[in-house]
Motif scaffolding. Sequence first.
Motif, PDB file in Angstrom:
ATOM      1  N   UNK A  55       0.793  -1.227   0.000  1.00  8.49           N
ATOM      2  CA  UNK A  55       0.000   0.000   0.000  1.00  8.49           C
ATOM      3  C   UNK A  55       0.825   1.277   0.000  1.00  8.49           C
ATOM      4  N   UNK A  56       2.103   1.197   0.361  1.00 12.58           N
ATOM      5  CA  UNK A  56       2.938   2.391   0.437  1.00 12.58           C
ATOM      6  C   UNK A  56       3.186   2.937  -0.966  1.00 12.58           C
ATOM      7  N   UNK A  57       3.189   4.267  -1.089  1.00 17.21           N
ATOM      8  CA  UNK A  57       3.476   4.868  -2.392  1.00 17.21           C
ATOM      9  C   UNK A  57       4.553   5.932  -2.232  1.00 17.21           C
ATOM     10  N   UNK A  58       5.002   6.464  -3.363  1.00 13.50           N
ATOM     11  CA  UNK A  58       6.108   7.425  -3.369  1.00 13.50           C
ATOM     12  C   UNK A  58       5.792   8.652  -2.520  1.00 13.50           C
ATOM     13  N   UNK A  59       4.570   9.137  -2.579  1.00 12.36           N
ATOM     14  CA  UNK A  59       4.198  10.303  -1.781  1.00 12.36           C
ATOM     15  C   UNK A  59       4.404  10.061  -0.292  1.00 12.36           C
ATOM     16  N   UNK A  60       4.039   8.900   0.198  1.00 10.21           N
ATOM     17  CA  UNK A  60       4.216   8.576   1.614  1.00 10.21           C
ATOM     18  C   UNK A  60       5.694   8.449   1.972  1.00 10.21           C
ATOM     19  N   UNK A  61       6.467   7.885   1.074  1.00  7.66           N
ATOM     20  CA  UNK A  61       7.895   7.726   1.327  1.00  7.66           C
ATOM     21  C   UNK A  61       8.583   9.085   1.387  1.00  7.66           C
ATOM     22  N   UNK A  62       8.217  10.005   0.502  1.00  8.59           N
ATOM     23  CA  UNK A  62       8.848  11.322   0.543  1.00  8.59           C
ATOM     24  C   UNK A  62       8.475  12.088   1.811  1.00  8.59           C
ATOM     25  N   UNK A  63       7.276  11.866   2.340  1.00  6.77           N
ATOM     26  CA  UNK A  63       6.908  12.468   3.628  1.00  6.77           C
ATOM     27  C   UNK A  63       7.814  11.912   4.721  1.00  6.77           C
ATOM     28  N   UNK A  64       8.057  10.617   4.679  1.00  2.00           N
ATOM     29  CA  UNK A  64       8.970   9.989   5.637  1.00  2.00           C
ATOM     30  C   UNK A  64      10.363  10.606   5.528  1.00  2.00           C
TER      31      UNK A  64
END
Length: 132
Positions: A55-64
Motif C-alpha cells: 500500500x505504500x506509495x512514493x508520496x508517503x515515502x517522501x513524507x517519511x
Amino acid sequence: MSTSEASERATDFDRWIAGEFAETGAFTALVVLVEIGATKVAPLCSSYFNVIGDEVDWGEVTVLFAGAGADWDGASFFPVTAPHGGPVDNPTARLRLRELEARLDEDRLVLNQGHFFDKCGRRMKIEEVHVQ
C-alpha cells in the motif's frame, strides 16, 4: 479514481515496490539518500524500514524522508529479507546498513545495485564520470 487511472499515475517506485512485495513478500528496505551534483554523488544519510504490504506509495515515502533533515536528490533502496523470509530484525538491519555504507564509501556505483530513484520517483542510474 479507477484502478487504471491510479496505475497511470503510479511512479516507477510505486511499480517497483508493489512488484518487490508480490515477489518476495514482506521485506526490510535499506535506504540511502543522496545529493547529486554535476560530476559527483554524495550519500547524505541512510535508514531502513519494513515493508509489510504493497500500500505504500512514493508520496508517503517522501513524507517519511522529509524528517531526515537533508535536501536530497535521489534515494536508493536495497531490499533484504530474513533467512526464512520476511523483514530482518533491527540489529541485523543496522548491521546491513553499516555494511552498505562502507561499500558506498569505496564505490558510489553501488547505488545502482539497489533500486535508485529521483525525487519524483523515477528510476535512475548513475554512471562513472572521468573528469579531465
